[in-house]
Design a protein around this motif. Structure first.
Motif, short mmCIF file in Angstrom:
data_model
loop_
_atom_site.label_atom_id
_atom_site.label_comp_id
_atom_site.label_asym_id
_atom_site.label_seq_id
_atom_site.Cartn_x
_atom_site.Cartn_y
_atom_site.Cartn_z
N ALA A 173 0.83 -1.21 0.00
CA ALA A 173 0.00 0.00 0.00
C ALA A 173 0.86 1.25 0.00
O ALA A 173 0.58 2.22 -0.72
N VAL A 174 1.91 1.26 0.80
CA VAL A 174 2.80 2.42 0.85
C VAL A 174 3.47 2.63 -0.50
O VAL A 174 3.59 3.76 -0.98
N GLN A 175 3.88 1.55 -1.14
CA GLN A 175 4.48 1.67 -2.45
C GLN A 175 3.49 2.23 -3.47
O GLN A 175 3.85 2.99 -4.37
N SER A 176 2.22 1.84 -3.32
CA SER A 176 1.18 2.38 -4.21
C SER A 176 1.08 3.89 -4.08
O SER A 176 0.90 4.60 -5.08
N LEU A 177 1.19 4.39 -2.85
CA LEU A 177 1.16 5.83 -2.63
C LEU A 177 2.42 6.50 -3.17
O LEU A 177 2.35 7.52 -3.86
#
Length: 680
Positions: free
Chosen positions: A315-319
């Motif tokens: 999820a953090v990588q998506s952001l």
């Protein structure tokens, strides 16, 4: 088997073979299939477009050798339309779906172009099947399929090339069949363009409703394992009618982004760049998206990241890859999401505040604007949107204090000030009485005595009274005179002096005196009795006029306005005295009545604020239900309209257009350079 039986079987077999041969060799009917099918509908059972609850369109990308699928579906339980091919993004498809279905309902065959499979490629009706296709294949059509709620196929058609020199006609064929038909249809409603199937107005706001805008010009990026933050300025603008006003401008230390900002005043020799601000306002009103991407599931609607999200590497990588960075906010362990290219907060008159965060660029754009020009730089921009209630738009109402005791009620009504009012009015009454006494004395006195009886400072203003006394003296001395001239002349002077006054009583006296003069002029000169009566009447009228004049003089220094102001306290005094005369029980009843009245008024104000606040909260909830799950993708041209750099805030007086992005605006002081970090 004997010979007879063998012979019979042989002839029987021969007869069967002859019959089969005759059937095969029988000549075909000269009537063509086109003559049998022309004018017939392609889909006889598809008659009601409202029965279509699913549309799927499959296309083929010749260069990539890939199939593209666009699908719109109505949920059987909720009745809501979504776009499964865009992860279930809400579709505004009621009218669009009806128009698309109507393109196939009642579609009539005009002609059969061919039944030869080899002609399919030339007519653009090759079926888009990935197992049968490869990169570079041409002539592949669009496969359009409508289904009902039970997923039963209502109609399926391969849409090919338009017929040359035949406007509105197009080649089509049914999947799995060879005949190619000519039909007349509008295939533009069978669009696979994302924007054609969604609510175009993303924010659903009107530019005329904008009350304030706050620009937060900063940039954020990843530096190792930390987020590097550079803050340039924060500016707050409000709308006054159709004009922009700068409320506050804060500039930050370029070497320390976390230091307290410095308040900056608008340059005296510059104007606010209203053109640039209006471009921003219009872009908000017409904000359109070109695509969407679903956000991580752990991300809430207010763009704050919880602990589970920041511990989810995916999820953090998506952001991160889209230019959004969760950082600790220091409040209850929450994480605030910063954006790569700053924020824009806009509040509308219903108290709803939109927060727009601008991320990084997203790929090359194949979208064009209304003029057919490609997006600036050929890129799009990621955008996060949320809504919240702007509490500043709902200040506490100004409530009236509720009296708790009779004393508080008396203070509120002004009871107790009557004594001061009476003391203030006493000097005026004394002046009035003194003036009346002086007038009575002046009636019997000689003109010289009258002058001595008046105050010295009133002498210039007593000219009217003096002339009236002189008039009286003249009339007395001329008593018994038979000539009308001596009687008429003083009377005329009396009328002129009385008419100077604005008092109704004095004016009335003057009118009576004037009528008396006319009677005296008509009387015979030798009528002594009439003359005596006339003289006596004139003397009495002059005396009354003198008294009225002196009364007027006593009140004159305060003027007409003072007279009106004196009347108002008198009226108040009457009310106060009425309240003062009430019994204790009556006063208590009056107190309770006033309490109830004030409480109702205060409750009404509180309820009005509560209703407005609740309406704003409901509106915010509805908006965030749409915004919560999505990264939006907007054209770069729209992004540049929404972002305003520090050097674009002000222009020279009279400038009509803002400077072009990236170019130094006119009038920049020598050595000043444009701030970086935006429009990367």
């Amino acid at each position: 088997m004997n010979e007879g039986k063998k012979t019979g079987a042989f002839w029987a077999a021969a007869a069967v073979m002859l019959a089969v041969g005759l059937f095969v060799a029988w000549p075909a009917s000269t009537e063509t299939e086109g003559e049998n099918t022309a004018g017939k509908p392609l889909f006889e059972k598809f008659k009601d477009p409202l029965t279509a609850s699913n549309l799927k369109i499959v296309t083929f990308d010749e260069e990539q050798g890939q199939l593209g699928t666009f699908e719109v579906r109505r949920d059987a339980e909720s009745g809501e339309w979504t776009i499964p091919s865009r992860k279930g993004y809400p579709a505004d498809a009621v009218e669009q779906m009806r128009d698309a279905a109507n393109a196939l309902v009642g579609l009539t065959i005009l002609d059969i172009q061919t039944e030869n499979q080899g002609d399919h490629e030339a007519l653009g009706v090759v079926e888009p099947k990935l197992e049968d296709l490869e990169v570079g294949d041409t002539g592949v059509g669009r496969l359009v399929t409508f289904k009902d709620e039970s997923q039963q196929t209502l109609a399926s058609l391969i849409v090919g090339n338009p017929v040359k020199n035949e406007e509105g006609k197009i080649y089509v064929r049914k999947p799995g069949q060879d005949p190619v038909y000519v039909v007349k249809m509008d295939d533009s409603v069978l669009s696979t363009k994302f924007q054609d199937w969604i609510e175009e107005d993303l924010l659903q706001m009107s530019s005329i409703d904008i009350k304030e805008a706050v620009i937060k010009d900063y940039s954020a990026s990843i530096s190792g394992r930390n987020v590097a933050l550079e803050r340039n300025y924060t500016a707050k603008f409000t709308m006054e009618g159709t004009d922009w006003m700068l409320d506050e401008l804060l500039e930050y230390n370029p070497d320390n982004a976390m230091a307290e900002p410095k308040l900056v005043e608008k340059p005296a020799d510059k104007d606010l760049n209203s053109d640039k601000l209006n471009d921003m306002k219009n872009a908000l009103d017409d904000l359109k998206i070109v695509d969407v991407v679903r956000k991580p599931d752990g991300m809430s609607a207010n763009l704050r990241a919880d602990k589970e999200l920041v511990s989810d590497n995916e999820a953090v990588q998506s952001l991160y890859t889209r230019g959004f960075f969760p950082v600790g906010s220091g409040a209850d362990g929450e994480f605030e999401v910063l954006s790569a290219n700053g924020e824009l907060n806009v509040t509308v008159d219903e108290g709803v505040e939109y927060v727009l965060r601008f991320g990084d660029v997203e790929g090359l754009s194949d979208e064009s604007d209304e003029e057919g020009e490609e997006s600036i730089g050929g890129v799009n921009r990621y955008l996060l949107v949320t809504a919240r209630v702007n509490e500043e738009q709902f200040p506490a109402p100004d409530l009236q204090p509720v009296p708790q005791t009779i004393e508080e009620l008396e203070a509120m009504l002004g009871v107790g000030e009557e004594t001061e009012t009476e003391e203030a009015e006493a000097p005026a009454e004394e002046m009035k009485e003194t003036s009346e006494e002086v007038t009575e004395e002046s009636t019997d006195a000689e003109p010289a005595e009258t002058e001595e009886a008046l105050p010295e400072e009133a002498e210039p203003e007593m000219k009217e009274g003096e002339e009236a006394d002189a008039e009286t003296s003249t009339e007395e001395s001329s008593e018994g005179d038979s000539e009308g001239e001596n009687t008429e002349e003083p009377a005329t002077e009396s009328v002129e002096e009385i008419e100077v006054s604005d008092e109704g009583e004095a004016t009335g006296e003057g009118q009576g005196a004037e009528l008396q003069d006319e009677d005296e002029s008509d009387a015979p000169a030798d009528d002594a009795a009439a003359a005596d009566d006339s003289s006596d009447a004139s003397a009495e009228e002059s005396t009354e006029a003198s008294a009225a004049t002196e009364e007027e003089m006593a009140l004159e220094p305060a003027g007409d306005d003072a007279t009106e102001e004196t009347a108002e306290p008198a009226e108040e005094e009457s009310d106060e005295l009425t309240f003062a005369d009430l019994t204790e029980e009556e006063k208590q009843e009056r107190l309770e009545a006033e309490q109830e009245k004030i409480l109702k008024a205060n409750t009404r104000l509180l309820d009005e604020r509560k209703d407005r606040l609740n309406a704003a909260k409901r509106r915010v909830a509805d908006l965030n239900a749409r915004f919560a799950d999505w990264y939006y993708i907007i054209p770069e041209a729209t992004y540049r309209q929404l972002r305003i750099n520090r050097d674009e805030l002000f222009v020279d007086p009279g400038a009509n257009e803002a400077a072009a992005p990236g170019a130094p605006p006119a009038g920049l002081p020598p050595g000043m350079q444009l701030p970086g970090g935006f429009g990367n």
